[in-house]
Motif scaffolding. Structure first.
Motif: not given
Length: 258
Positions: A22-29, A177-181, A207-215, A228-232
């Motif tokens: 998902a991160l790879s796709r978003a970055l390519a977009e 950092g991004i720290a999802p549950s 938590v949805d994958v889309a939120e990690i992409v948004a972070a 900073q670490t964004i805690l999701l």
């Protein structure tokens, strides 16, 4: 800097499957050339690279001490690397009573040593032109419990590495950092268990994958953000759970909100 529109490359470890894909796709977009790192997922990585178009693949076992060299060597001929996403992770269950030396080494090598060496190599590669490192952590760092013992130790160390690298590599590099549950079915977890505990947090929503992409996009778009670490986690840390969520019984989540 990363915020320019000039051609640039993003390295995504574990970038062929799950959150990494998902991160790879978003970055390519968003216009990045993506260097998709994989280990056992080479067919998926090649298929994803073909789908994205502006993407390359590099295979390396992060447990090997030469992995960072292999990944950085794959940048030859690509646009300058301005982003490193340390996403790949080992996640195998053990406990404080039964972990072995092999368990310890396997988690530390992949989840801590590999991103440390990659960050070092990336910082040298980026030089004065700079860039961004984003580390995928785990919300357990905010409210640790002893399940998945050596995994958790490695992620606590990774959180420390994130702040130390932010201090060490400034001003050329920003490190966050991004720290999802729990976001997807993980390890020995069943689908039924995942559905039962995904929203086990104060907000009653998973938590949805889309939120990690948004972070990730937020980090890239915020030039003054570093260390900073964004805690999701939907406030899961407020519950002070004594065990990993997949082992919690009789603790139903609150109703979700629209």
């Amino acid at each position: 800097m990363v915020e320019t529109k000039e051609p640039r490359t993003a390295i995504v470890t574990g970038g062929a499957r799950r959150i990494g894909a998902a991160l790879s796709r978003a970055l390519a977009e968003d216009g990045w050339h993506v260097l998709i790192h994989c280990n056992h997922s080479q067919p998926e990585a090649r298929a994803l690279a073909a789908e994205l178009g502006s993407a390359s693949v590099v295979a390396a076992d992060l447990a090997e001490i030469t992995a960072a060299e292999t990944i950085m060597a794959a940048l030859e001929g690509l646009p300058p690397a301005r982003l490193l996403v340390n996403n790949a992770s080992r996640f195998v269950h053990d406990s404080a009573l039964d972990f072995s030396v092999e368990d310890w080494a396997a988690h530390i090598d992949v989840n801590l040593r590999a991103p440390a060496l990659l960050s070092q190599a990336f910082a040298r590669h980026a030089g004065a032109e700079g860039g961004v490192i984003v580390n995928l952590l785990d919300a357990k760092i905010a409210a640790p419990n002893p399940d998945f013992f050596t995994y958790t130790v490695s992620k606590l160390g990774f959180a420390g590495l994130t702040e130390l690298c932010a201090r060490a590599y400034a001003p050329a590099l920003r490190v966050c950092g991004i720290a999802p549950s729990v976001t997807l079915v993980s390890g020995p977890q069943s689908r039924a268990n995942f559905e039962a505990v995904h929203a086990l947090n104060a907000l009653g929503r998973g938590v949805d994958v889309a939120e990690i992409v948004a972070a990730l996009r937020f980090i890239l778009a915020t030039p003054t953000l570093t260390g900073q670490t964004i805690l999701l986690d939907g406030g899961q840390r407020f519950l002070s759970l004594a065990r990993d969520v997949q082992f919690i019984q009789g603790f139903p989540p609150k109703p979700g909100r629209d």
